[in-house]
Design an enzyme around this catalytic site. Sequence first.
Site, PDB file in Angstrom:
ATOM      1  N   HIS A   1       0.922  -0.993   0.385  1.00 23.92           N
ATOM      2  CA  HIS A   1      -0.224  -0.174   0.135  1.00 23.92           C
ATOM      3  C   HIS A   1       0.502   1.665  -0.031  1.00 23.92           C
ATOM      4  O   HIS A   1       0.449   2.072  -0.393  1.00 23.92           O
ATOM      5  CB  HIS A   1      -1.060   0.115   1.414  1.00 23.92           C
ATOM      6  CG  HIS A   1      -1.715  -1.538   1.036  1.00 23.92           C
ATOM      7  ND1 HIS A   1      -2.893  -0.486   0.503  1.00 23.92           N
ATOM      8  CD2 HIS A   1      -2.499  -2.331   1.317  1.00 23.92           C
ATOM      9  CE1 HIS A   1      -3.826  -1.684   0.437  1.00 23.92           C
ATOM     10  NE2 HIS A   1      -3.233  -2.999   1.189  1.00 23.92           N
TER      11      HIS A   1
ATOM     12  N   ASP B   1       0.166   4.108  -2.078  1.00 20.75           N
ATOM     13  CA  ASP B   1       0.205   5.097  -2.475  1.00 20.75           C
ATOM     14  C   ASP B   1       0.464   6.306  -3.566  1.00 20.75           C
ATOM     15  O   ASP B   1       0.907   7.159  -3.831  1.00 20.75           O
ATOM     16  CB  ASP B   1       0.354   5.464  -0.428  1.00 20.75           C
ATOM     17  CG  ASP B   1      -0.547   5.222   0.580  1.00 20.75           C
ATOM     18  OD1 ASP B   1      -1.911   5.311  -0.510  1.00 20.75           O
ATOM     19  OD2 ASP B   1      -0.733   5.519   0.938  1.00 20.75           O
TER      20      ASP B   1
ATOM     21  N   GLU C   1      -9.078   4.810  -6.387  1.00 22.69           N
ATOM     22  CA  GLU C   1      -8.063   5.467  -7.927  1.00 22.69           C
ATOM     23  C   GLU C   1      -8.750   6.479  -9.051  1.00 22.69           C
ATOM     24  O   GLU C   1      -7.809   6.306  -9.707  1.00 22.69           O
ATOM     25  CB  GLU C   1      -6.684   4.304  -8.656  1.00 22.69           C
ATOM     26  CG  GLU C   1      -7.796   3.453  -9.923  1.00 22.69           C
ATOM     27  CD  GLU C   1      -8.590   2.156  -8.410  1.00 22.69           C
ATOM     28  OE1 GLU C   1      -8.738   1.888  -9.350  1.00 22.69           O
ATOM     29  OE2 GLU C   1      -8.843   2.599  -7.580  1.00 22.69           O
TER      30      GLU C   1
END
Length: 177
Positions: A44, A48, A74
């Site tokens: 993750h 990011d 997204e």
Amino acid sequence: MANRRSIIAALERAVASALRQRQFMALMMVDIDHFKHVNDRYGHLAGDQVLRHVVALIQQRIRAQDMVGRYGGEEFLVVLPDTTLQGARALAQQLCDVVQATPCAWEGGHIPVTLSIGVYGGVLAPQDASDLLIHAADSALYRAKAGGRNRVELAQAPGSLHRLDSVPPDTCPAPLT
């Protein structure tokens, strides 16, 4: 980058202004292709970083009066006041190209990234509203994804939005292997 509430508010202001001034207006719905795979494969934190990377590339290519904001997950909205469908399509293609050509740096390596983009644009009529534009751009985005991703698709103009139907959808170049 704007959050969902801010980008919707910006879109509503842009729609009101375009209606009042009878100007062109465009909206892009941008989705990072296979983003779940990025999170699953790299984690993750890498996801990011990919989000920040894509937003930075978008912000480098839009004007001061344009706005990008996270719509969900997204997906991003890019509000383009005083922009024709042709101009928005050209920008969307540029974004598609530059993101593909600029992998996201991560832990000494690179994460390949591509975009699918739905574009809606034209001169708005009084009954056109921000939710209509979002729905149309989102429908075009889903066609881009269904068509193989890494593509730009133009919205079908439901109702009263006047747009240039003569511009065919574009496809981004195939990824280099």
